[in-house]
Scaffold this motif. Sequence first.
Motif, mmCIF file in Angstrom:
data_model
loop_
_atom_site.group_PDB
_atom_site.id
_atom_site.type_symbol
_atom_site.label_atom_id
_atom_site.label_comp_id
_atom_site.label_asym_id
_atom_site.label_seq_id
_atom_site.Cartn_x
_atom_site.Cartn_y
_atom_site.Cartn_z
ATOM 1 N N GLN A 217 0.611 -7.621 -2.090
ATOM 2 C CA GLN A 217 0.311 -7.009 -1.159
ATOM 3 C C GLN A 217 -0.907 -7.082 -0.901
ATOM 4 O O GLN A 217 -1.760 -6.800 -1.499
ATOM 5 C CB GLN A 217 0.636 -5.993 -0.709
ATOM 6 C CG GLN A 217 2.055 -4.911 -1.357
ATOM 7 C CD GLN A 217 2.857 -4.638 -2.604
ATOM 8 O OE1 GLN A 217 1.738 -4.502 -3.293
ATOM 9 N NE2 GLN A 217 3.102 -5.344 -2.816
ATOM 10 N N ILE A 218 -1.294 -7.690 0.754
ATOM 11 C CA ILE A 218 -2.425 -8.575 0.920
ATOM 12 C C ILE A 218 -2.828 -7.741 2.826
ATOM 13 O O ILE A 218 -2.021 -7.749 3.553
ATOM 14 C CB ILE A 218 -2.814 -10.088 0.994
ATOM 15 C CG1 ILE A 218 -2.134 -10.664 -0.111
ATOM 16 C CG2 ILE A 218 -3.800 -10.452 1.659
ATOM 17 C CD1 ILE A 218 -1.994 -11.975 0.237
ATOM 18 N N GLN A 219 -3.187 -7.064 2.967
ATOM 19 C CA GLN A 219 -4.055 -6.644 3.915
ATOM 20 C C GLN A 219 -5.370 -6.368 4.341
ATOM 21 O O GLN A 219 -6.663 -6.671 3.193
ATOM 22 C CB GLN A 219 -3.446 -5.074 4.360
ATOM 23 C CG GLN A 219 -3.906 -4.011 3.111
ATOM 24 C CD GLN A 219 -2.777 -2.580 3.286
ATOM 25 O OE1 GLN A 219 -3.057 -2.364 4.693
ATOM 26 N NE2 GLN A 219 -2.306 -2.471 2.047
ATOM 27 N N TYR A 295 0.770 1.217 -7.437
ATOM 28 C CA TYR A 295 0.073 -0.583 -7.266
ATOM 29 C C TYR A 295 -1.542 -0.076 -7.952
ATOM 30 O O TYR A 295 -2.249 0.733 -8.184
ATOM 31 C CB TYR A 295 0.043 -0.359 -5.353
ATOM 32 C CG TYR A 295 0.821 -0.069 -4.619
ATOM 33 C CD1 TYR A 295 1.943 -1.273 -5.058
ATOM 34 C CD2 TYR A 295 1.600 1.009 -4.232
ATOM 35 C CE1 TYR A 295 3.102 -1.109 -4.035
ATOM 36 C CE2 TYR A 295 2.726 1.333 -3.744
ATOM 37 C CZ TYR A 295 3.725 0.331 -3.315
ATOM 38 O OH TYR A 295 4.532 0.493 -2.952
ATOM 39 N N GLU A 296 -1.401 -1.727 -8.532
ATOM 40 C CA GLU A 296 -2.761 -2.287 -8.845
ATOM 41 C C GLU A 296 -2.985 -3.119 -6.737
ATOM 42 O O GLU A 296 -2.639 -3.788 -7.273
ATOM 43 C CB GLU A 296 -2.502 -3.209 -9.946
ATOM 44 C CG GLU A 296 -3.897 -3.243 -10.437
ATOM 45 C CD GLU A 296 -3.749 -4.332 -11.344
ATOM 46 O OE1 GLU A 296 -4.444 -5.132 -12.228
ATOM 47 O OE2 GLU A 296 -2.401 -3.802 -12.924
ATOM 48 N N MET A 297 -4.693 -2.895 -7.579
ATOM 49 C CA MET A 297 -5.187 -3.090 -6.015
ATOM 50 C C MET A 297 -6.499 -3.693 -6.269
ATOM 51 O O MET A 297 -7.098 -3.325 -6.812
ATOM 52 C CB MET A 297 -5.136 -1.925 -5.220
ATOM 53 C CG MET A 297 -3.667 -1.264 -4.319
ATOM 54 S SD MET A 297 -3.819 -0.034 -3.959
ATOM 55 C CE MET A 297 -3.900 1.775 -5.007
ATOM 56 N N LEU A 314 -8.007 -5.782 0.547
ATOM 57 C CA LEU A 314 -7.569 -5.551 -0.737
ATOM 58 C C LEU A 314 -5.551 -6.841 -0.807
ATOM 59 O O LEU A 314 -5.870 -7.473 -0.026
ATOM 60 C CB LEU A 314 -6.829 -4.141 -0.600
ATOM 61 C CG LEU A 314 -5.407 -3.964 -0.198
ATOM 62 C CD1 LEU A 314 -4.260 -3.975 -1.297
ATOM 63 C CD2 LEU A 314 -5.000 -2.295 -0.381
ATOM 64 N N THR A 315 -5.455 -7.178 -2.458
ATOM 65 C CA THR A 315 -4.397 -8.105 -3.012
ATOM 66 C C THR A 315 -3.750 -6.785 -3.951
ATOM 67 O O THR A 315 -4.503 -6.545 -5.220
ATOM 68 C CB THR A 315 -5.405 -9.272 -3.519
ATOM 69 O OG1 THR A 315 -5.974 -8.984 -4.306
ATOM 70 C CG2 THR A 315 -5.356 -10.382 -2.680
ATOM 71 N N GLY A 316 -2.463 -6.758 -3.680
ATOM 72 C CA GLY A 316 -2.387 -5.228 -4.452
ATOM 73 C C GLY A 316 -0.595 -6.213 -5.239
ATOM 74 O O GLY A 316 0.018 -6.685 -4.590
#
Length: 706
Positions: A217-219, A295-297, A314-316
């Motif tokens: 997950q990237i945001q 999640y690990e963020m 963040l990259t999660g």
Amino acid sequence: MSRVTGDPVLSEKTARQSTETGFLADGGQLGAMMSACDWSDSPLGHPRDWSQALKATVGMLLAAQAQIVLFWGPDFVALYNDAYAPGIGANHPRALGRPAIENWGELWDDLEPLLSGVRRTRKTFAAKDRPFYVERHGYGETSYWDVSYSAVRDDDASVGGVLCIVSETTKRVLGETRLRASEARYRELTTTLEQRVAERTAERHLLATIVETTDGQIQALDLDYRWLAINTSCADTYQRIYGKRPQIGDSLHEFLADRPEHLAAATAIWSRALAGEAFTNIDEFGDPRFDRRVYEMKFEALRAPDGTRIGAFLTGVDVTDRLEEQARLAQAEEALRQAQKMEAMGQLTGGVAHDFNNLLTPIVGLLDLFQRKGIGGEREHRLIAGAALAAERAKTLVQRLLAFARRQPLQAIPVNIGLLVAEMGDLISSTTGPQIQVTVDTPEDLPAAMADPNQIEMAILNLSVNARDAMPDGGKLRISAKARTVGDSHNSELAPGTYVCISVADTGIGMDEFTLARAVEPFFSTKGVGRGTGLGLSMVHGLASQLGGALTIRSAVGAGTTVELWLPVSHAVAGAIDAVPQSKLRPQPVGTALLVDDEPLVRMSTAEMLGELGYSVVEAGSAEDALQRVREGLRPNLLVTDHLMPGMSGTDLGLALRNQYPEIQILVVSGYANNEGITPDLSRLTKPFRSDELAASLAGLAKAGR
């Protein structure tokens, strides 16, 4: 090696010799150094003794401004001038007057062939920017030199040495190398700019594709908590845990406005990143109505090209499954450690039980003898009876140890568990007392189980007594039996199949996690000193394992305890349970009994019992001793032998004698109480035993013989 004295004042001896070393005058620092040097250990000797050719050459090189070194003689002894000294770094001044190999060792394989070639051929060797590997400053480096090596004749016209006129070009060579590399890079940049732009564009496109298609997950959010960027995986994650997807430009506050608690948690963590903090966090997010995941963020600040902070990203990654797997692995490791501990304790208790049985055998036998003969008066009778009762309790304790160690003697047969449990109802009610309501529930169509009925009765009674003790103010005790099917993931770790499950459930005080974890350990008890042995549950656990079943316990503080005994289903029909043999049976035949045991006290008490039963007893301390008696002519009617002895076992002894005398009766006595190594067709008796138990076993032998 030459030594520099460093004394600026010439000694008188030096003054007298000055006329012979005048060629060193005006030779700069190296000339002065050569004049002051102690040449006693140099291969060249003192300068006054040098040849005229050497003196002339040295005088010339000392006065020269060029970098010159002279390698003289077969050892290539080094002599050089002031201009040359800096080029050899830390090797100066120790190189002066010494063979070159001592101070040019790191490049000797390269330098020596050059010098030898000039000396041999008398031809000058010259080179531009010649590389040499040197260690002149304490580390290795490649240096570059313009060199000219020429042969120098000695007084007798032979080649005396090699004169090396050199000029270090290292800085120029390295500079030119860097310049050429820089020019090459510049040419590459100018000639392939369009290609590089295209490649860079492709790289950006590839990076965008990776970001968009990755499972991570990237945001990114701006300082007002609005989405600047979000990849598909991250949008899918929001859809999964909240039922909706954010878009570029959406506000986080508006997105989670209907979930205030979730909004507070999200803004709390994003505010740290938007303030410029870089950190990694593991947390759980999601609406339980949809899904909650862990999640690990990794959060980092987002900056413009000029360094201005414009937001955070963040990259999660979803670590829910990984954490669950780690938890399962930790649970499995703990179960393995527990199993290893229980196995070790089982081996220990089994060995202790064996030793106790050997100790108890003569005690039980002697007390039984006293009781049968009525020795002493009324007071002695009470003392002997009390001691006999204590011995029986010790025997029971050893049986429980053997049960835990899975080494008790079992007679597993098809058993009607429903009938067995139902018939124990009254006994359990009388044992638990009027304050406890006992309910027994067993269906009529319950399949038979493979079990030892006597041991199962003892196990149920033990569990009922534990339940009673857990309900000091009264309560309910429910004993039930059902047929249950076990799958692959059952907490008992039983093989899949059908089992009969005996359940003993109480409404007592229950157990905390610590107590529950140690419940089946032998000697662990919460009842206090003198109120329990701590072997009840461990005995049932060992019994279940030995029968191919399992024991499971569920408990919580204040919520009672349920203990389940799982037994494998029998495919045969359950029969009637044989009655216990009567203690007054006596063996019919008499004759000679060969008694074999390596324990003298056990042998003594057993011999006394056999004598009372009418046998003429011959004792032996080992199987080998017994065989020797037979070879000497002994013909026993009966062999009573211990099983585990040093050397040959009792079982092997019995088989050996049976081969010679098929009519001999054999009784194997074992203090270990297991069947391992004992032939099934040999009768056996477990230590300790009384005279009537021995008589019953011998009567069974006699009956089988007829």
